[in-house]
Design a protein around this motif. Sequence first.
Motif, PDB file in Angstrom:
ATOM      1  N   VAL A  54       8.676  -3.575   5.852  1.00  0.00           N
ATOM      2  CA  VAL A  54       7.649  -3.481   7.106  1.00  0.00           C
ATOM      3  C   VAL A  54       7.985  -1.888   7.760  1.00  0.00           C
ATOM      4  N   LEU A  55       9.174  -1.708   7.906  1.00  0.00           N
ATOM      5  CA  LEU A  55       9.536  -0.396   8.456  1.00  0.00           C
ATOM      6  C   LEU A  55       8.918   0.668   7.721  1.00  0.00           C
ATOM      7  N   ALA A  56       8.805   0.561   6.248  1.00  0.00           N
ATOM      8  CA  ALA A  56       8.484   1.721   5.338  1.00  0.00           C
ATOM      9  C   ALA A  56       6.895   1.575   5.438  1.00  0.00           C
ATOM     10  N   ILE A  57       6.242   0.377   5.746  1.00  0.00           N
ATOM     11  CA  ILE A  57       4.779   0.656   5.945  1.00  0.00           C
ATOM     12  C   ILE A  57       4.397   1.356   7.041  1.00  0.00           C
ATOM     13  N   LEU A  58       4.929   0.982   8.260  1.00  0.00           N
ATOM     14  CA  LEU A  58       4.743   1.486   9.596  1.00  0.00           C
ATOM     15  C   LEU A  58       4.951   2.928   9.678  1.00  0.00           C
ATOM     16  N   VAL A  59       6.004   3.413   9.363  1.00  0.00           N
ATOM     17  CA  VAL A  59       6.651   4.615   9.285  1.00  0.00           C
ATOM     18  C   VAL A  59       5.650   5.519   8.504  1.00  0.00           C
ATOM     19  N   GLU A 101       2.666   7.549  -1.181  1.00  0.00           N
ATOM     20  CA  GLU A 101       3.504   7.351  -2.321  1.00  0.00           C
ATOM     21  C   GLU A 101       4.879   7.072  -1.966  1.00  0.00           C
ATOM     22  N   VAL A 102       5.516   7.416  -1.044  1.00  0.00           N
ATOM     23  CA  VAL A 102       6.843   7.050  -0.696  1.00  0.00           C
ATOM     24  C   VAL A 102       6.712   5.641  -0.342  1.00  0.00           C
ATOM     25  N   GLN A 103       5.689   5.371   0.468  1.00  0.00           N
ATOM     26  CA  GLN A 103       5.683   3.901   1.023  1.00  0.00           C
ATOM     27  C   GLN A 103       5.570   3.029  -0.123  1.00  0.00           C
ATOM     28  N   GLN A 104       4.567   3.256  -1.228  1.00  0.00           N
ATOM     29  CA  GLN A 104       4.342   2.568  -2.194  1.00  0.00           C
ATOM     30  C   GLN A 104       5.794   2.265  -3.092  1.00  0.00           C
ATOM     31  N   ILE A 105       6.535   3.281  -3.248  1.00  0.00           N
ATOM     32  CA  ILE A 105       7.684   3.068  -3.818  1.00  0.00           C
ATOM     33  C   ILE A 105       8.738   2.345  -3.206  1.00  0.00           C
ATOM     34  N   LEU A 106       8.753   2.566  -1.989  1.00  0.00           N
ATOM     35  CA  LEU A 106       9.778   1.709  -1.124  1.00  0.00           C
ATOM     36  C   LEU A 106       9.246   0.114  -1.125  1.00  0.00           C
ATOM     37  N   VAL A 107       7.974   0.165  -0.990  1.00  0.00           N
ATOM     38  CA  VAL A 107       7.566  -1.343  -0.857  1.00  0.00           C
ATOM     39  C   VAL A 107       7.741  -2.070  -2.040  1.00  0.00           C
ATOM     40  N   LEU A 108       7.376  -1.525  -3.142  1.00  0.00           N
ATOM     41  CA  LEU A 108       7.566  -2.076  -4.494  1.00  0.00           C
ATOM     42  C   LEU A 108       8.909  -2.315  -4.866  1.00  0.00           C
ATOM     43  N   PHE A 109       9.841  -1.213  -4.753  1.00  0.00           N
ATOM     44  CA  PHE A 109      11.004  -1.250  -5.156  1.00  0.00           C
ATOM     45  C   PHE A 109      12.185  -2.295  -4.315  1.00  0.00           C
ATOM     46  N   LEU A 123       8.937 -14.375  -0.722  1.00  0.00           N
ATOM     47  CA  LEU A 123       7.528 -14.813  -0.462  1.00  0.00           C
ATOM     48  C   LEU A 123       6.798 -13.805   0.469  1.00  0.00           C
ATOM     49  N   VAL A 124       7.747 -13.495   1.541  1.00  0.00           N
ATOM     50  CA  VAL A 124       7.331 -12.446   2.619  1.00  0.00           C
ATOM     51  C   VAL A 124       7.325 -11.113   2.141  1.00  0.00           C
ATOM     52  N   SER A 125       8.125 -10.790   1.181  1.00  0.00           N
ATOM     53  CA  SER A 125       8.077  -9.416   0.556  1.00  0.00           C
ATOM     54  C   SER A 125       6.914  -9.543  -0.558  1.00  0.00           C
ATOM     55  N   GLY A 126       6.728 -10.242  -1.140  1.00  0.00           N
ATOM     56  CA  GLY A 126       5.605 -10.303  -2.080  1.00  0.00           C
ATOM     57  C   GLY A 126       4.154 -10.096  -1.404  1.00  0.00           C
ATOM     58  N   LEU A 127       4.120 -10.807   0.036  1.00  0.00           N
ATOM     59  CA  LEU A 127       3.096 -10.740   0.643  1.00  0.00           C
ATOM     60  C   LEU A 127       2.753  -9.326   1.323  1.00  0.00           C
ATOM     61  N   LEU A 128       3.917  -8.502   1.719  1.00  0.00           N
ATOM     62  CA  LEU A 128       4.015  -7.127   2.111  1.00  0.00           C
ATOM     63  C   LEU A 128       3.443  -6.411   1.018  1.00  0.00           C
ATOM     64  N   VAL A 129       3.725  -6.693  -0.200  1.00  0.00           N
ATOM     65  CA  VAL A 129       3.397  -5.814  -1.385  1.00  0.00           C
ATOM     66  C   VAL A 129       1.691  -6.050  -1.726  1.00  0.00           C
ATOM     67  N   VAL A 130       1.212  -7.328  -1.316  1.00  0.00           N
ATOM     68  CA  VAL A 130      -0.003  -7.519  -1.330  1.00  0.00           C
ATOM     69  C   VAL A 130      -0.726  -6.574  -0.366  1.00  0.00           C
ATOM     70  N   VAL A 131      -0.221  -6.695   0.849  1.00  0.00           N
ATOM     71  CA  VAL A 131      -1.214  -5.893   1.866  1.00  0.00           C
ATOM     72  C   VAL A 131      -0.824  -4.307   1.677  1.00  0.00           C
ATOM     73  N   SER A 132       0.380  -3.851   1.222  1.00  0.00           N
ATOM     74  CA  SER A 132       0.523  -2.566   1.339  1.00  0.00           C
ATOM     75  C   SER A 132      -0.188  -1.858   0.071  1.00  0.00           C
ATOM     76  N   ILE A 137      -3.968   2.569  -1.724  1.00  0.00           N
ATOM     77  CA  ILE A 137      -5.074   3.106  -2.560  1.00  0.00           C
ATOM     78  C   ILE A 137      -6.205   3.541  -1.754  1.00  0.00           C
ATOM     79  N   LEU A 138      -6.534   2.844  -0.657  1.00  0.00           N
ATOM     80  CA  LEU A 138      -7.573   3.027   0.081  1.00  0.00           C
ATOM     81  C   LEU A 138      -7.283   4.340   0.885  1.00  0.00           C
ATOM     82  N   GLY A 139      -6.018   4.608   1.410  1.00  0.00           N
ATOM     83  CA  GLY A 139      -5.516   5.877   1.910  1.00  0.00           C
ATOM     84  C   GLY A 139      -5.712   6.912   1.018  1.00  0.00           C
ATOM     85  N   GLN A 140      -5.072   6.775   0.040  1.00  0.00           N
ATOM     86  CA  GLN A 140      -5.242   7.818  -1.033  1.00  0.00           C
ATOM     87  C   GLN A 140      -6.551   8.100  -1.607  1.00  0.00           C
ATOM     88  N   GLY A 141      -7.484   7.327  -1.581  1.00  0.00           N
ATOM     89  CA  GLY A 141      -8.855   7.699  -1.915  1.00  0.00           C
ATOM     90  C   GLY A 141      -9.531   8.336  -0.827  1.00  0.00           C
TER      91      GLY A 141
END
Lengths: 244, 71
Positions: A54-59, A101-109, A123-132, A137-141
């Motif tokens: 969550v911290l990685a996504i927000l920051v 990209e840092v966000q993606q790496i942190l959330v996935l790993f 379960l919570v972690s997986g949901l965060l990946v699904v959201v992130s 991808i939208l942001g990078q686009g």
Amino acid sequence: MNKSLKFFLYILGGALAGGALGFGVVWFGMNGIEAGMLAKLQGGMALAAPALQVLAILVCSLAAVGTMKRAGRLAAALDAGDEEQAEPALQAADTAINLLEVQQILVLFLMPFAMAPGGFSLLVSGLLVVVSVPLVILGQGRIVNFVRRINPEKRGDIRDLKFNKEWYESCDEAEQQKIGRVSYQAVLATQMVLLVLLVVVVLVRMVVPGDNLAAWCLLAAVLTLKISFWRGSRREEKRGGGAL
Amino acid sequence: MPLANRVKEHRARLGINQQELGQRIGASRQTVSLIERGDYNPSITLALRMAREFGVPVEEIFSLEGEETHE
């Protein structure tokens, strides 16, 4: 310093460090300390991983949005005729894409660390990946569209698997040279990291029971790197670029 | 030896921006900017395209630093 002496000292240093590490892991293994430590570490990480995600996504997301706002202001100045603002605008877009990209790496790993009995953290972690992932991808686009506004000759759609290839092909000679230099540095750094990781995996495997999955993953990474490099070299040779 | 150039001067003479020059010579705006700042030495092909666009010999645009360009 003499090059041979320097090389010998590197080898000696590596051997001493490896010996110390090996002695350490065997000593830990003999005293049975590692089992309790590992269990505590895994339990703590399982709880901390979703919070860190969550911290990685927000920051990262907020920092990327802020950076893109600055890039937008610079692009407006560019549109008004100030050509000096093009480079800072592109640099800001580059920073924003790196943040995502840092966000993606942190959330996935961080997700594998969320594994614990009960599975709630996972379960919570997986949901965060699904959201992130779609958010990134939208942001990078949007960032790619911004870059294309400044450099209209650039091609490729971020949702397309061939995006990197198309983008590279739309780059001119200076940009392709820059990508080549940066990629070569990345290859060298990856090779070094893979070698160090292999040593770490062997040492850890001596005390921690389990399978050889980590070693197989490392082997796959090394083979991918080497084979793609060899294939690229062969292609260049066939084009008349000479041997690498 | 670093390369000196008069790209910006010739571009101003034609009254075109970096983007437009880039389109005419098959380079990006960023590359034109890098060349103007002396941070990138273009290939012979690109230098010749630039010379054709400006209507001057290539030596009029690029020279070895410390040496005078051909007038």
